[in-house]
Design a protein around this motif. Structure first.
Motif, PDB file in Angstrom:
ATOM      1  N   MET A   1     -10.404   9.652   6.103  1.00  0.00           N
ATOM      2  CA  MET A   1      -9.126   9.569   5.402  1.00  0.00           C
ATOM      3  C   MET A   1      -7.960   9.443   6.375  1.00  0.00           C
ATOM      4  O   MET A   1      -6.959   8.796   6.067  1.00  0.00           O
ATOM      5  CB  MET A   1      -8.958  10.764   4.461  1.00  0.00           C
ATOM      6  N   ARG A   2      -8.079  10.027   7.561  1.00  0.00           N
ATOM      7  CA  ARG A   2      -7.042   9.837   8.586  1.00  0.00           C
ATOM      8  C   ARG A   2      -6.968   8.367   8.989  1.00  0.00           C
ATOM      9  O   ARG A   2      -5.888   7.784   9.074  1.00  0.00           O
ATOM     10  CB  ARG A   2      -7.316  10.707   9.814  1.00  0.00           C
ATOM     11  N   LEU A   3      -8.128   7.749   9.202  1.00  0.00           N
ATOM     12  CA  LEU A   3      -8.159   6.328   9.558  1.00  0.00           C
ATOM     13  C   LEU A   3      -7.565   5.467   8.440  1.00  0.00           C
ATOM     14  O   LEU A   3      -6.771   4.559   8.697  1.00  0.00           O
ATOM     15  CB  LEU A   3      -9.588   5.883   9.869  1.00  0.00           C
ATOM     16  N   LYS A   4      -7.947   5.752   7.194  1.00  0.00           N
ATOM     17  CA  LYS A   4      -7.419   4.985   6.062  1.00  0.00           C
ATOM     18  C   LYS A   4      -5.912   5.199   5.921  1.00  0.00           C
ATOM     19  O   LYS A   4      -5.163   4.268   5.635  1.00  0.00           O
ATOM     20  CB  LYS A   4      -8.135   5.378   4.760  1.00  0.00           C
ATOM     21  N   PHE A   5      -5.454   6.424   6.141  1.00  0.00           N
ATOM     22  CA  PHE A   5      -4.027   6.730   6.063  1.00  0.00           C
ATOM     23  C   PHE A   5      -3.257   5.971   7.151  1.00  0.00           C
ATOM     24  O   PHE A   5      -2.212   5.380   6.882  1.00  0.00           O
ATOM     25  CB  PHE A   5      -3.811   8.244   6.195  1.00  0.00           C
ATOM     26  N   GLN A   6      -3.793   5.955   8.368  1.00  0.00           N
ATOM     27  CA  GLN A   6      -3.146   5.222   9.457  1.00  0.00           C
ATOM     28  C   GLN A   6      -3.043   3.741   9.135  1.00  0.00           C
ATOM     29  O   GLN A   6      -2.004   3.115   9.368  1.00  0.00           O
ATOM     30  CB  GLN A   6      -3.908   5.430  10.774  1.00  0.00           C
ATOM     31  N   MET A   7      -4.111   3.183   8.583  1.00  0.00           N
ATOM     32  CA  MET A   7      -4.089   1.770   8.217  1.00  0.00           C
ATOM     33  C   MET A   7      -3.033   1.499   7.151  1.00  0.00           C
ATOM     34  O   MET A   7      -2.336   0.479   7.192  1.00  0.00           O
ATOM     35  CB  MET A   7      -5.474   1.336   7.725  1.00  0.00           C
ATOM     36  N   SER A   8      -2.890   2.415   6.202  1.00  0.00           N
ATOM     37  CA  SER A   8      -1.884   2.265   5.145  1.00  0.00           C
ATOM     38  C   SER A   8      -0.473   2.321   5.719  1.00  0.00           C
ATOM     39  O   SER A   8       0.392   1.542   5.320  1.00  0.00           O
ATOM     40  CB  SER A   8      -2.042   3.370   4.092  1.00  0.00           C
ATOM     41  N   ILE A   9      -0.242   3.223   6.649  1.00  0.00           N
ATOM     42  CA  ILE A   9       1.082   3.350   7.269  1.00  0.00           C
ATOM     43  C   ILE A   9       1.415   2.094   8.060  1.00  0.00           C
ATOM     44  O   ILE A   9       2.542   1.583   8.005  1.00  0.00           O
ATOM     45  CB  ILE A   9       1.161   4.605   8.160  1.00  0.00           C
ATOM     46  N   VAL A  10       0.452   1.556   8.785  1.00  0.00           N
ATOM     47  CA  VAL A  10       0.675   0.316   9.548  1.00  0.00           C
ATOM     48  C   VAL A  10       1.036  -0.818   8.593  1.00  0.00           C
ATOM     49  O   VAL A  10       1.990  -1.563   8.819  1.00  0.00           O
ATOM     50  CB  VAL A  10      -0.569  -0.038  10.398  1.00  0.00           C
ATOM     51  N   ALA A  11       0.283  -0.954   7.505  1.00  0.00           N
ATOM     52  CA  ALA A  11       0.551  -2.021   6.536  1.00  0.00           C
ATOM     53  C   ALA A  11       1.937  -1.845   5.915  1.00  0.00           C
ATOM     54  O   ALA A  11       2.680  -2.828   5.762  1.00  0.00           O
ATOM     55  CB  ALA A  11      -0.526  -2.032   5.443  1.00  0.00           C
ATOM     56  N   LEU A  12       2.297  -0.613   5.575  1.00  0.00           N
ATOM     57  CA  LEU A  12       3.609  -0.346   4.999  1.00  0.00           C
ATOM     58  C   LEU A  12       4.724  -0.666   5.993  1.00  0.00           C
ATOM     59  O   LEU A  12       5.722  -1.299   5.646  1.00  0.00           O
ATOM     60  CB  LEU A  12       3.699   1.116   4.553  1.00  0.00           C
ATOM     61  N   GLN A  13       4.539  -0.257   7.233  1.00  0.00           N
ATOM     62  CA  GLN A  13       5.536  -0.538   8.271  1.00  0.00           C
ATOM     63  C   GLN A  13       5.724  -2.043   8.456  1.00  0.00           C
ATOM     64  O   GLN A  13       6.855  -2.535   8.512  1.00  0.00           O
ATOM     65  CB  GLN A  13       5.097   0.112   9.583  1.00  0.00           C
ATOM     66  N   ARG A  14       4.630  -2.771   8.520  1.00  0.00           N
ATOM     67  CA  ARG A  14       4.718  -4.235   8.663  1.00  0.00           C
ATOM     68  C   ARG A  14       5.416  -4.858   7.461  1.00  0.00           C
ATOM     69  O   ARG A  14       6.209  -5.783   7.611  1.00  0.00           O
ATOM     70  CB  ARG A  14       3.324  -4.830   8.835  1.00  0.00           C
ATOM     71  N   ARG A  15       5.111  -4.341   6.274  1.00  0.00           N
ATOM     72  CA  ARG A  15       5.736  -4.886   5.065  1.00  0.00           C
ATOM     73  C   ARG A  15       7.238  -4.651   5.086  1.00  0.00           C
ATOM     74  O   ARG A  15       8.027  -5.539   4.734  1.00  0.00           O
ATOM     75  CB  ARG A  15       5.116  -4.266   3.819  1.00  0.00           C
ATOM     76  N   ILE A  16       7.666  -3.474   5.473  1.00  0.00           N
ATOM     77  CA  ILE A  16       9.101  -3.175   5.545  1.00  0.00           C
ATOM     78  C   ILE A  16       9.788  -4.098   6.540  1.00  0.00           C
ATOM     79  O   ILE A  16      10.833  -4.685   6.247  1.00  0.00           O
ATOM     80  CB  ILE A  16       9.339  -1.691   5.902  1.00  0.00           C
ATOM     81  N   ILE A  17       9.202  -4.243   7.713  1.00  0.00           N
ATOM     82  CA  ILE A  17       9.793  -5.124   8.731  1.00  0.00           C
ATOM     83  C   ILE A  17       9.868  -6.553   8.222  1.00  0.00           C
ATOM     84  O   ILE A  17      10.897  -7.223   8.361  1.00  0.00           O
ATOM     85  CB  ILE A  17       9.003  -5.034  10.062  1.00  0.00           C
ATOM     86  N   ASP A  18       8.788  -7.038   7.619  1.00  0.00           N
ATOM     87  CA  ASP A  18       8.785  -8.405   7.071  1.00  0.00           C
ATOM     88  C   ASP A  18       9.848  -8.575   5.994  1.00  0.00           C
ATOM     89  O   ASP A  18      10.552  -9.583   5.955  1.00  0.00           O
ATOM     90  CB  ASP A  18       7.408  -8.761   6.501  1.00  0.00           C
ATOM     91  N   ASN A  19       9.971  -7.600   5.096  1.00  0.00           N
ATOM     92  CA  ASN A  19      10.968  -7.700   4.022  1.00  0.00           C
ATOM     93  C   ASN A  19      12.390  -7.718   4.566  1.00  0.00           C
ATOM     94  O   ASN A  19      13.275  -8.323   3.962  1.00  0.00           O
ATOM     95  CB  ASN A  19      10.807  -6.560   3.019  1.00  0.00           C
ATOM     96  N   LEU A  20      12.596  -7.057   5.685  1.00  0.00           N
ATOM     97  CA  LEU A  20      13.928  -7.015   6.278  1.00  0.00           C
ATOM     98  C   LEU A  20      14.236  -8.220   7.151  1.00  0.00           C
ATOM     99  O   LEU A  20      15.404  -8.537   7.369  1.00  0.00           O
ATOM    100  CB  LEU A  20      14.095  -5.729   7.106  1.00  0.00           C
ATOM    101  N   SER A  21      13.203  -8.889   7.659  1.00  0.00           N
ATOM    102  CA  SER A  21      13.460  -9.911   8.666  1.00  0.00           C
ATOM    103  C   SER A  21      12.991 -11.324   8.336  1.00  0.00           C
ATOM    104  O   SER A  21      13.431 -12.275   8.973  1.00  0.00           O
ATOM    105  CB  SER A  21      12.825  -9.484   9.995  1.00  0.00           C
ATOM    106  N   LYS A  22      12.111 -11.488   7.363  1.00  0.00           N
ATOM    107  CA  LYS A  22      11.558 -12.817   7.094  1.00  0.00           C
ATOM    108  C   LYS A  22      12.155 -13.394   5.817  1.00  0.00           C
ATOM    109  O   LYS A  22      12.386 -12.673   4.847  1.00  0.00           O
ATOM    110  CB  LYS A  22      10.038 -12.751   6.950  1.00  0.00           C
ATOM    111  N   PRO A  23      12.331 -14.720   5.795  1.00  0.00           N
ATOM    112  CA  PRO A  23      12.783 -15.366   4.560  1.00  0.00           C
ATOM    113  C   PRO A  23      11.679 -15.303   3.493  1.00  0.00           C
ATOM    114  O   PRO A  23      10.497 -15.141   3.799  1.00  0.00           O
ATOM    115  CB  PRO A  23      13.073 -16.803   4.980  1.00  0.00           C
ATOM    116  N   SER A  24      12.082 -15.454   2.257  1.00  0.00           N
ATOM    117  CA  SER A  24      11.172 -15.301   1.113  1.00  0.00           C
ATOM    118  C   SER A  24       9.965 -16.226   1.173  1.00  0.00           C
ATOM    119  O   SER A  24       8.844 -15.804   0.882  1.00  0.00           O
ATOM    120  CB  SER A  24      11.930 -15.545  -0.192  1.00  0.00           C
ATOM    121  N   ASP A  25      10.179 -17.484   1.540  1.00  0.00           N
ATOM    122  CA  ASP A  25       9.043 -18.409   1.554  1.00  0.00           C
ATOM    123  C   ASP A  25       8.016 -18.026   2.611  1.00  0.00           C
ATOM    124  O   ASP A  25       6.815 -18.179   2.414  1.00  0.00           O
ATOM    125  CB  ASP A  25       9.508 -19.858   1.715  1.00  0.00           C
TER     126      ASP A  25
END
Length: 193
Positions: free
Chosen positions: A125-149
């Motif tokens: 569960m620690r490994l799965k949690f870490q993977m979830s946090i990484v995915a969430l962090q990447r999603r936040i960065i992408d939403n803040l920095s990448k255009p919609s397309d």
């Protein structure tokens, strides 16, 4: 019933057959119909779930009734409102089936017991949690920095098994764009064909 869960677990940790059987046997199978809710805002999330089949959306409804989808969960994905589950507070999220689905659920009490009894489960569960946090962090960065397309293109690349199962409205609510934008970009991609 739990063979796909066992296979999934073995991809991340080494665990004896006996311990794996003991852990998987506490999960309960639930059949959820399309459009049925597994969790509604305001209730405490009493489970973590492993999706056996089907598709779910985890979302928040904004005060103006606009859905904001945090993530989708399909086969072999874990699903929960971790804040509500861990902190025992009313959920701010909804979890709804987008298709007829089957999910294995484990209670907080059982999960905590296995953390104490089997360190390998805590590691899983620690490994799965870490993977979830990484995915969430990447999603936040992408939403803040990448255009919609570009975000839409990344969504198609990262989740090729999900995109065709979703409507333009659902993808738009996940990406934070209008369904009309998704329609336009899908037509544009199809015309390049």
């Amino acid at each position: 019933m739990t063979e796909s869960l066992k296979k999934h677990i073995r991809e991340y940790i080494e665990i004896s057959d006996e311990n794996l059987d003991q852990y998987c046997n506490v999960f309960t199978l639930h059949k959820i119909k399309k459009k049925e809710f597994l969790l509604t805002e305001g209730n405490i999330c009493e489970f973590e779930g492993f999706v056996m089949s089907g598709c779910f959306k985890v979302f928040h409804t904004h005060h103006n009734a606009v859905e904001q989808i945090l993530y989708f969960a399909v086969e072999n994905w874990w699903i929960s409102d971790i804040d509500s589950f861990v902190n025992r507070i009313p959920s701010k999220l909804n979890i709804q089936a987008l298709e007829d689905s089957e999910i294995l659920l484990i209670s907080k009490k059982d999960k905590e017991r296995f953390y104490q009894e089997m360190p390998e489960i805590e590691k899983l569960m620690r490994l799965k949690f870490q993977m979830s946090i990484v995915a969430l962090q990447r999603r936040i960065i992408d939403n803040l920095s990448k255009p919609s397309d570009e975000r839409y293109g990344d969504f198609l690349k990262d989740y090729p098994k999900i995109a065709h199962r979703l409507t333009n409205i659902q993808i738009g609510a996940y990406l934070g764009v209008t369904p009309e934008f998704i329609s336009r970009i899908r037509r544009k991609i199809a015309s390049r064909g």
